[in-house]
Motif scaffolding. Structure first.
Motif, PDB file in Angstrom:
ATOM      1  N   ASP A 157      50.131  33.801  42.833  1.00  0.00           N
ATOM      2  CA  ASP A 157      51.477  34.082  42.323  1.00  0.00           C
ATOM      3  C   ASP A 157      51.753  33.470  40.954  1.00  0.00           C
ATOM      4  O   ASP A 157      52.726  33.844  40.303  1.00  0.00           O
ATOM      5  CB  ASP A 157      52.527  33.583  43.320  1.00  0.00           C
ATOM      6  CG  ASP A 157      52.466  34.339  44.645  1.00  0.00           C
ATOM      7  OD1 ASP A 157      52.089  35.529  44.623  1.00  0.00           O
ATOM      8  OD2 ASP A 157      52.789  33.736  45.690  1.00  0.00           O
ATOM      9  N   HIS A 158      50.931  32.524  40.513  1.00  0.00           N
ATOM     10  CA  HIS A 158      51.241  31.844  39.257  1.00  0.00           C
ATOM     11  C   HIS A 158      50.015  31.554  38.396  1.00  0.00           C
ATOM     12  O   HIS A 158      50.154  30.988  37.315  1.00  0.00           O
ATOM     13  CB  HIS A 158      51.955  30.516  39.552  1.00  0.00           C
ATOM     14  CG  HIS A 158      51.330  29.734  40.654  1.00  0.00           C
ATOM     15  ND1 HIS A 158      51.705  29.867  41.964  1.00  0.00           N
ATOM     16  CD2 HIS A 158      50.315  28.841  40.648  1.00  0.00           C
ATOM     17  CE1 HIS A 158      50.966  29.076  42.726  1.00  0.00           C
ATOM     18  NE2 HIS A 158      50.108  28.445  41.948  1.00  0.00           N
ATOM     19  N   VAL A 159      48.823  31.941  38.844  1.00  0.00           N
ATOM     20  CA  VAL A 159      47.623  31.587  38.092  1.00  0.00           C
ATOM     21  C   VAL A 159      47.615  32.215  36.699  1.00  0.00           C
ATOM     22  O   VAL A 159      47.199  31.581  35.724  1.00  0.00           O
ATOM     23  CB  VAL A 159      46.343  31.965  38.879  1.00  0.00           C
ATOM     24  CG1 VAL A 159      46.203  33.480  39.046  1.00  0.00           C
ATOM     25  CG2 VAL A 159      45.111  31.382  38.209  1.00  0.00           C
ATOM     26  N   ILE A 160      48.109  33.439  36.575  1.00  0.00           N
ATOM     27  CA  ILE A 160      48.104  34.091  35.260  1.00  0.00           C
ATOM     28  C   ILE A 160      49.121  33.428  34.333  1.00  0.00           C
ATOM     29  O   ILE A 160      48.867  33.267  33.131  1.00  0.00           O
ATOM     30  CB  ILE A 160      48.388  35.605  35.398  1.00  0.00           C
ATOM     31  CG1 ILE A 160      47.335  36.256  36.309  1.00  0.00           C
ATOM     32  CG2 ILE A 160      48.387  36.272  34.027  1.00  0.00           C
ATOM     33  CD1 ILE A 160      45.898  36.003  35.885  1.00  0.00           C
ATOM     34  N   ALA A 161      50.251  33.006  34.873  1.00  0.00           N
ATOM     35  CA  ALA A 161      51.235  32.276  34.056  1.00  0.00           C
ATOM     36  C   ALA A 161      50.635  30.985  33.534  1.00  0.00           C
ATOM     37  O   ALA A 161      50.889  30.577  32.385  1.00  0.00           O
ATOM     38  CB  ALA A 161      52.486  31.988  34.882  1.00  0.00           C
TER      39      ALA A 161
END
Length: 297
Positions: free
Chosen positions: A18-22
């Motif tokens: 849910d947040h790795v790309i951010a």
């Protein structure tokens, strides 16, 4: 990616879909503006969610990112060890993908190493605690840190911060000592301190993690303190073994004097046992120290 980068950032990723790309965006944006050549090694530690798929989908947007996928879960220590061994950069940065660390400050850590050749590691020393089990973690981490400070003979503002930068050439001999779990950051800190490498502590903020924590208070706290003792035993066993040895010898001598005052020419069996135990532990301490001094590393 063809040129040799100056900085390698090792990013362990385990169930962070849910947040790795951010997090990748934040790191790459900071490094792109820093002027440093870099590679971001995103290591998927056999995630059971869509973390790897998200990384592969986003890869074309981040030309400096290299994806490494494990076929079984090895733990954050294994990820960091292999990532560091495969790093092409002179400076290696460790951080996490859970949005807790201010990764936009990574260029700051690199700059400190670049400007001062005497410093071999820069640690992001957290000024707050936002992890899970906070009411248990704070006193437990304080106690473990104080034990480590006592044994290492130095102040350690943050023993197990996950954000740090160090020179790969200096860290290379210690990589084989890294355990597979969270205590790998404790190990690399104590390895540097025990061998008189300068470590600089940069105060940083610390945010509440995104997603579910993988930290287990009981098992991980036990491993932390065990690893502290193991590392100091590895580099300076006298610090661990000699104090109890001298204490037992002192108690045995005092007890022997007391026994002889009460009953001349008499030693109680427990007096003899205490004294001999002290001698045995002291002998073991000297033998362990001799082995440490004779190592070729």
């Amino acid at each position: 990616m063809d040129a040799t980068p100056y900085v390698t950032i090792v990013l362990p990723c385990y169930n962070e879909q849910d947040h790795v790309i951010a997090e990748v965006e934040r790191i790459c944006e900071a490094m792109d503006h820093s002027g440093y050549t870099y590679e971001l090694v995103a290591v998927d530690d056999c995630s059971t969610d869509q973390t790897l798929a998200r990384l592969q989908e986003a890869a074309p947007r981040f030309p400096n990112m290299r994806i490494r996928a494990f076929h079984r879960n090895g733990g954050s220590g294994t990820v960091r060890r292999i990532g560091t061994q495969e790093a092409r950069g002179e400076i290696v940065v460790w951080t996490d993908a859970d949005m807790t660390y201010p990764n936009e400050r990574i260029p700051e850590l690199v700059q400190i190493l670049e400007k001062d050749p005497a410093i071999d590691q820069v640690v992001g020393a957290r000024t707050s605690e936002e992890g899970s089990h906070k009411f248990l973690r704070v006193p437990a981490k304080w106690f473990i840190r104080k034990v480590a400070e006592r044994l290492a003979g130095q102040k350690i503002p943050d023993l197990n911060s996950g954000l740090r930068a160090f020179r790969k050439s200096v860290a290379k001999p210690y990589l084989r000592l890294l355990p597979p779990g969270f205590s790998c950051v404790t190990t690399i800190t104590l390895s540097f301190l025990s061998n008189q490498h300068d470590v600089y502590y940069l105060p940083i903020g610390y945010s509440k993690r995104a997603g579910k924590s993988k930290f287990s208070f009981v098992s991980d706290a036990y491993r932390y303190i065990l690893q502290v003792l193991r590392m100091v035993m590895y580099f300076n066993p006298l610090k661990v073994l000699m104090p109890p040895a001298l204490w037992l010898i002192g108690v045995g001598l005092a007890k022997g004097i007391y026994d002889n005052v009460r009953t001349p020419f008499y030693l109680a069996s427990n007096t003899t046992l205490i004294f001999i135990s002290g001698l045995l532990i002291g002998s073991l301490a000297l033998l362990a120290d001799l082995i440490v001094r004779s190592r070729s590393e």
